[in-house]
Design a protein around this motif. Structure first.
Motif, PDB file in Angstrom:
ATOM      1  N   SER A  32       7.160   0.429 -39.360  1.00 24.92           N
ATOM      2  CA  SER A  32       8.275   1.350 -39.565  1.00 24.92           C
ATOM      3  C   SER A  32       9.234   0.781 -40.618  1.00 24.92           C
ATOM      4  O   SER A  32       9.400  -0.442 -40.730  1.00 24.92           O
ATOM      5  CB  SER A  32       9.005   1.524 -38.232  1.00 24.92           C
ATOM      6  OG  SER A  32      10.255   2.092 -38.460  1.00 24.92           O
ATOM      7  N   SER A  33       9.848   1.681 -41.371  1.00 24.37           N
ATOM      8  CA  SER A  33      10.818   1.211 -42.378  1.00 24.37           C
ATOM      9  C   SER A  33      12.116   0.749 -41.693  1.00 24.37           C
ATOM     10  O   SER A  33      12.909   0.029 -42.272  1.00 24.37           O
ATOM     11  CB  SER A  33      11.114   2.316 -43.387  1.00 24.37           C
ATOM     12  OG  SER A  33      11.462   3.472 -42.674  1.00 24.37           O
ATOM     13  N   ILE A  34      12.306   1.177 -40.440  1.00 24.59           N
ATOM     14  CA  ILE A  34      13.479   0.691 -39.703  1.00 24.59           C
ATOM     15  C   ILE A  34      13.185  -0.745 -39.269  1.00 24.59           C
ATOM     16  O   ILE A  34      12.160  -1.006 -38.632  1.00 24.59           O
ATOM     17  CB  ILE A  34      13.755   1.547 -38.445  1.00 24.59           C
ATOM     18  CG1 ILE A  34      13.810   3.026 -38.828  1.00 24.59           C
ATOM     19  CG2 ILE A  34      15.029   1.122 -37.718  1.00 24.59           C
ATOM     20  CD1 ILE A  34      13.736   3.962 -37.650  1.00 24.59           C
ATOM     21  N   ILE A  37      11.500  -2.606 -35.590  1.00 26.98           N
ATOM     22  CA  ILE A  37      10.950  -1.589 -34.671  1.00 26.98           C
ATOM     23  C   ILE A  37       9.425  -1.718 -34.563  1.00 26.98           C
ATOM     24  O   ILE A  37       8.821  -1.339 -33.573  1.00 26.98           O
ATOM     25  CB  ILE A  37      11.302  -0.162 -35.179  1.00 26.98           C
ATOM     26  CG1 ILE A  37      12.797   0.037 -35.220  1.00 26.98           C
ATOM     27  CG2 ILE A  37      10.639   0.913 -34.365  1.00 26.98           C
ATOM     28  CD1 ILE A  37      13.440   0.432 -33.932  1.00 26.98           C
ATOM     29  N   GLY A  38       8.823  -2.258 -35.621  1.00 29.01           N
ATOM     30  CA  GLY A  38       7.357  -2.407 -35.613  1.00 29.01           C
ATOM     31  C   GLY A  38       6.677  -1.061 -35.644  1.00 29.01           C
ATOM     32  O   GLY A  38       7.037  -0.180 -36.422  1.00 29.01           O
ATOM     33  N   SER A 217       5.320  -2.391 -19.861  1.00 32.51           N
ATOM     34  CA  SER A 217       4.642  -3.327 -20.754  1.00 32.51           C
ATOM     35  C   SER A 217       4.716  -2.889 -22.218  1.00 32.51           C
ATOM     36  O   SER A 217       4.804  -3.711 -23.117  1.00 32.51           O
ATOM     37  CB  SER A 217       3.197  -3.456 -20.287  1.00 32.51           C
ATOM     38  OG  SER A 217       2.436  -4.128 -21.214  1.00 32.51           O
ATOM     39  N   ARG A 218       4.680  -1.560 -22.468  1.00 28.21           N
ATOM     40  CA  ARG A 218       4.682  -1.140 -23.874  1.00 28.21           C
ATOM     41  C   ARG A 218       6.054  -0.681 -24.367  1.00 28.21           C
ATOM     42  O   ARG A 218       6.180  -0.203 -25.489  1.00 28.21           O
ATOM     43  CB  ARG A 218       3.614  -0.076 -24.144  1.00 28.21           C
ATOM     44  CG  ARG A 218       3.564   1.079 -23.189  1.00 28.21           C
ATOM     45  CD  ARG A 218       2.523   2.046 -23.650  1.00 28.21           C
ATOM     46  NE  ARG A 218       3.163   3.085 -24.422  1.00 28.21           N
ATOM     47  CZ  ARG A 218       3.086   4.362 -24.103  1.00 28.21           C
ATOM     48  NH1 ARG A 218       2.367   4.746 -23.070  1.00 28.21           N
ATOM     49  NH2 ARG A 218       3.707   5.258 -24.825  1.00 28.21           N
ATOM     50  N   CYS A 219       7.091  -0.847 -23.557  1.00 23.12           N
ATOM     51  CA  CYS A 219       8.437  -0.456 -23.981  1.00 23.12           C
ATOM     52  C   CYS A 219       9.362  -1.678 -23.951  1.00 23.12           C
ATOM     53  O   CYS A 219       9.929  -1.989 -22.891  1.00 23.12           O
ATOM     54  CB  CYS A 219       9.007   0.629 -23.063  1.00 23.12           C
ATOM     55  SG  CYS A 219       8.005   2.093 -22.999  1.00 23.12           S
ATOM     56  N   PRO A 220       9.526  -2.392 -25.066  1.00 26.42           N
ATOM     57  CA  PRO A 220      10.319  -3.628 -25.057  1.00 26.42           C
ATOM     58  C   PRO A 220      11.722  -3.459 -24.487  1.00 26.42           C
ATOM     59  O   PRO A 220      12.267  -4.400 -23.913  1.00 26.42           O
ATOM     60  CB  PRO A 220      10.373  -4.020 -26.537  1.00 26.42           C
ATOM     61  CG  PRO A 220       9.166  -3.393 -27.139  1.00 26.42           C
ATOM     62  CD  PRO A 220       8.928  -2.131 -26.365  1.00 26.42           C
ATOM     63  N   TRP A 221      12.312  -2.261 -24.604  1.00 17.81           N
ATOM     64  CA  TRP A 221      13.672  -2.090 -24.079  1.00 17.81           C
ATOM     65  C   TRP A 221      13.689  -2.112 -22.542  1.00 17.81           C
ATOM     66  O   TRP A 221      14.744  -2.234 -21.941  1.00 17.81           O
ATOM     67  CB  TRP A 221      14.310  -0.807 -24.621  1.00 17.81           C
ATOM     68  CG  TRP A 221      13.526   0.444 -24.315  1.00 17.81           C
ATOM     69  CD1 TRP A 221      13.690   1.280 -23.255  1.00 17.81           C
ATOM     70  CD2 TRP A 221      12.439   0.980 -25.077  1.00 17.81           C
ATOM     71  NE1 TRP A 221      12.775   2.301 -23.304  1.00 17.81           N
ATOM     72  CE2 TRP A 221      11.999   2.149 -24.417  1.00 17.81           C
ATOM     73  CE3 TRP A 221      11.792   0.599 -26.259  1.00 17.81           C
ATOM     74  CZ2 TRP A 221      10.935   2.922 -24.884  1.00 17.81           C
ATOM     75  CZ3 TRP A 221      10.737   1.377 -26.723  1.00 17.81           C
ATOM     76  CH2 TRP A 221      10.320   2.515 -26.049  1.00 17.81           C
ATOM     77  N   LEU A 222      12.518  -2.013 -21.907  1.00 18.74           N
ATOM     78  CA  LEU A 222      12.470  -2.103 -20.437  1.00 18.74           C
ATOM     79  C   LEU A 222      12.178  -3.527 -19.965  1.00 18.74           C
ATOM     80  O   LEU A 222      12.080  -3.787 -18.768  1.00 18.74           O
ATOM     81  CB  LEU A 222      11.389  -1.166 -19.877  1.00 18.74           C
ATOM     82  CG  LEU A 222      11.569   0.336 -20.094  1.00 18.74           C
ATOM     83  CD1 LEU A 222      10.403   1.115 -19.510  1.00 18.74           C
ATOM     84  CD2 LEU A 222      12.872   0.810 -19.445  1.00 18.74           C
ATOM     85  N   TRP A 223      11.999  -4.461 -20.907  1.00 20.95           N
ATOM     86  CA  TRP A 223      11.608  -5.820 -20.517  1.00 20.95           C
ATOM     87  C   TRP A 223      12.728  -6.590 -19.797  1.00 20.95           C
ATOM     88  O   TRP A 223      12.453  -7.222 -18.780  1.00 20.95           O
ATOM     89  CB  TRP A 223      11.099  -6.616 -21.737  1.00 20.95           C
ATOM     90  CG  TRP A 223       9.799  -6.083 -22.270  1.00 20.95           C
ATOM     91  CD1 TRP A 223       9.078  -5.045 -21.765  1.00 20.95           C
ATOM     92  CD2 TRP A 223       9.067  -6.550 -23.408  1.00 20.95           C
ATOM     93  NE1 TRP A 223       7.948  -4.820 -22.520  1.00 20.95           N
ATOM     94  CE2 TRP A 223       7.918  -5.737 -23.532  1.00 20.95           C
ATOM     95  CE3 TRP A 223       9.270  -7.577 -24.346  1.00 20.95           C
ATOM     96  CZ2 TRP A 223       6.977  -5.920 -24.547  1.00 20.95           C
ATOM     97  CZ3 TRP A 223       8.330  -7.762 -25.348  1.00 20.95           C
ATOM     98  CH2 TRP A 223       7.196  -6.939 -25.455  1.00 20.95           C
ATOM     99  N   PRO A 224      13.978  -6.550 -20.272  1.00 24.27           N
ATOM    100  CA  PRO A 224      14.991  -7.361 -19.562  1.00 24.27           C
ATOM    101  C   PRO A 224      15.226  -6.843 -18.138  1.00 24.27           C
ATOM    102  O   PRO A 224      15.524  -5.661 -17.936  1.00 24.27           O
ATOM    103  CB  PRO A 224      16.260  -7.178 -20.410  1.00 24.27           C
ATOM    104  CG  PRO A 224      15.799  -6.598 -21.700  1.00 24.27           C
ATOM    105  CD  PRO A 224      14.549  -5.840 -21.425  1.00 24.27           C
ATOM    106  N   THR A 225      15.094  -7.742 -17.184  1.00 22.18           N
ATOM    107  CA  THR A 225      15.240  -7.360 -15.775  1.00 22.18           C
ATOM    108  C   THR A 225      16.617  -6.777 -15.499  1.00 22.18           C
ATOM    109  O   THR A 225      16.755  -5.842 -14.706  1.00 22.18           O
ATOM    110  CB  THR A 225      15.009  -8.606 -14.887  1.00 22.18           C
ATOM    111  OG1 THR A 225      13.758  -9.152 -15.282  1.00 22.18           O
ATOM    112  CG2 THR A 225      14.953  -8.259 -13.426  1.00 22.18           C
TER     113      THR A 225
END
Ligand code: HEM
Length: 501
Positions: A32-34, A37-38, A217-225
């Motif tokens: 992604s150009s942003i 974001i990957g 697993s595929r949504c990094p914004w859900l990773w922090p507990t």
């Protein structure tokens, strides 16, 4: 525990620019150009559409002779190995046995049981547990349980068979059967899931938790507990875990109670009772020797209740589905069953019978090739290694994409075709090509510890069903919307017609 995700990701975060260069050749999707974001904007929210994308990328990498590809979850790369060729040096390397950080999302549920533990803890648990599932005599003893539970399943399917030409989702019945089997064989308890209501709470909770873990697993914004625990999906996970942990706690407490009292009884030779020792007893004995705690036992019970029922249920369900799509295959299975059992539809299936099921054996193997219950497994590279000419850096999340490997046209021509003959003696697929081209139970020392158990269970249950029933499937594979949520799951109900033969 989840804070570790970020601690361990730090080196990757710092190196991500360099890694983008390193993995440029195998990053098949444009970034992604942003910044930072990957590839996330290219991932569809629907699990099956995301899975289709992974399958397309696997095909592209195989066509281009690369055999691997990289996707970017934000700034973390995930590399998918899609060829059995060259896999050996990674999968068999004793230094590369550490599971990827994504397994951490299973830890609120399975803690660090055999599936999720690493290093010394995993080694000592594996040594302790392996004999319970590899001992041939113990496996023979399980045959009674496989047969008894299969008969109950037959009675339930009989109800369906009476409803002419009506379609049914068989999964709830099949998974209740595999749940009763693992609970009785490994834990010495029978939850009677088959005899109770259609919608078993444990089975449903297992399906829900694996879906939640896949989403996270595929949504990094859900990773922090600290974020996850406060939003609806995290709160739902907590509720689901109460059901699952409540179940395993009850199973252990029940066995623990009888273990103690029978221990006392057994001291009196006259009253000595013969009691079938199960996997859970070997863990409880370790608890008495103060080598394991209650919590240690619970994480293994949770692990085996999940791995031991959901994987096998998916395999049996997909096998019935695929056979129901291919009546020529079904006729051959019926012919084999009639040769082995003649007119006796009722007698129990024996080990000798199983040895004669050469065609059913091919069908089961081909089903697990086309629709493997576990579509991928992941490790975190502990040192740099080279695969298909590409250097993969220490710390990278490496996915062994079993589904992609099984659909490699270079190894399995016409790979989307369901063709059990691939596994017949004459056509013996290719140990010559690579012993790692077909790995439904993974491979190396972190392979499936329940492989032999599952193999026998599948053969008893499926032969019991095919002796009595004919299946007709009503959907194409594309219509099933399959996706990987730990287990390969259909996104819609798999509808089949069941008829008495
Ligand atoms: C058709 C049925 C099955 C399939 C396709 C299957 C497949 C697999 C695969 C691919 C793995 C590797 C997982 C990973 O590395 O993340 C695995 C591991 C495992 N399986 Fe199975 N499995 C099946 C049935 C069973 C059964 C019946 C049991 C229990 C009796 C079981 C217990 C386990 C355990 C405990 C592990 C973790 C092993 C370790 O890390 O040392 N599985 N299985």
């Amino acid at each position: 525990m989840h804070s570790c995700i970020f601690e361990s990701e730090v080196p990757i975060l710092l190196r991500h620019k360099q890694l983008q260069k390193d993995y440029q050749n195998i990053s098949l999707l444009p970034l992604s150009s942003i910044p930072l974001i990957g590839n996330i904007p290219q991932f569809d929210k629907q699990h099956h559409v995301f899975f289709q994308l992974l399958c397309r990328l696997a095909k592209q990498s195989q066509d281009e002779g690369k055999g691997l590809f990289c996707i970017w979850l934000g700034i973390t790369p995930r590399i998918f190995l899609c060829s059995g060729q060259g896999l050996e040096s990674f999968i068999n390397n004793s230094k590369q046995l550490v599971k990827s950080l994504h397994y951490t999302f299973l830890e609120p549920w399975l803690h660090t049981g055999l599936l999720t533990s690493n290093n010394d803890k995993w080694r000592s648990r594996r040594r302790l547990i392996t004999p319970s599932f590899h001992d041939t005599q113990l496996l023979y003893n399980f045959m009674n349980i496989f047969n008894e539970q299969s008969y109950i399943l037959v009675r339930r399917f009989d109800e369906y068979a009476k409803q002419e030409n009506r379609t049914h989702d068989l999964y709830p019945y099949i998974s209740a059967c595999t749940l009763d089997i693992i609970a009785e064989a490994a834990m010495g308890t029978n939850p009677n899931a088959q005899l109770n209501d259609d919608k078993n709470e444990f089975v449903q909770a297992t399906a829900r938790i694996t879906s939640i873990v896949a989403t996270r697993s595929r949504c990094p914004w859900l990773w922090p507990t600290c974020i996850f625990d406060r939003i609806p999906i995290g709160k739902e996970q907590k509720r689901v875990l109460e059901i699952l942990h409540g179940f395993s706690r009850k199973v252990i407490q029940e066995r623990l109670a009888t273990f103690n009292s029978e221990d006392v009884v057994n001291k009196n030779e006259e009253k000595k009772q013969i009691r079938r020792l199960v996997f859970l007893d070997s863990l409880i004995a370790q608890m008495h020797a103060e080598k394991l705690s209650f919590d240690d036992i619970q994480e293994e019970v949770d692990t085996f209740m999940f791995e031991g029922h959901d994987t096998t249920a998916a395999a049996i369900n997909y096998c019935c589905y695929l056979v129901g799509c291919h009546q020529d295959v079904q006729e051959k299975i019926h012919a084999e069953m009639d040769t082995i059992f003649a007119d006796d539809k009722e007698r129990a299936c024996t080990m000798e019978d199983i040895q004669q099921m050469t065609y059913l054996d091919c069908v089961i193997k081909e089903s697990l090739r086309l629709l493997p219950s576990v579509a991928h497994v992941s490790r975190q590279a502990q040192e740099d290694f080279v695969y298909h000419g590409q250097t993969i850096r220490k710390g990278t999340n490496v996915v062994i994409f079993i589904y992609g490997i099984h659909h490699d046209e270079n190894v399995f021509p016409n790979s989307e075709k369901f063709d059990p003959e691939r596994f017949s003696d004459q056509n013996l697929i290719s140990t010559e090509i690579s012993p790692f081209a077909y790995i439904p139970f993974s491979a190396g020392s972190r392979n499936c510890v329940g492989q032999r158990f599952a193999g026998l269970e599948e053969r008893v249950v499926l032969s019991t069903l095919f002796r009595r029933f004919t299946f007709h499937s009503t959907q194409t594979i594309d219509e099933l919307h399959i996706a990987t949520e730990g287990i390969l799951r259909p996104g819609v109900l798999v509808q089949m017609i069941v008829k008495r033969r």
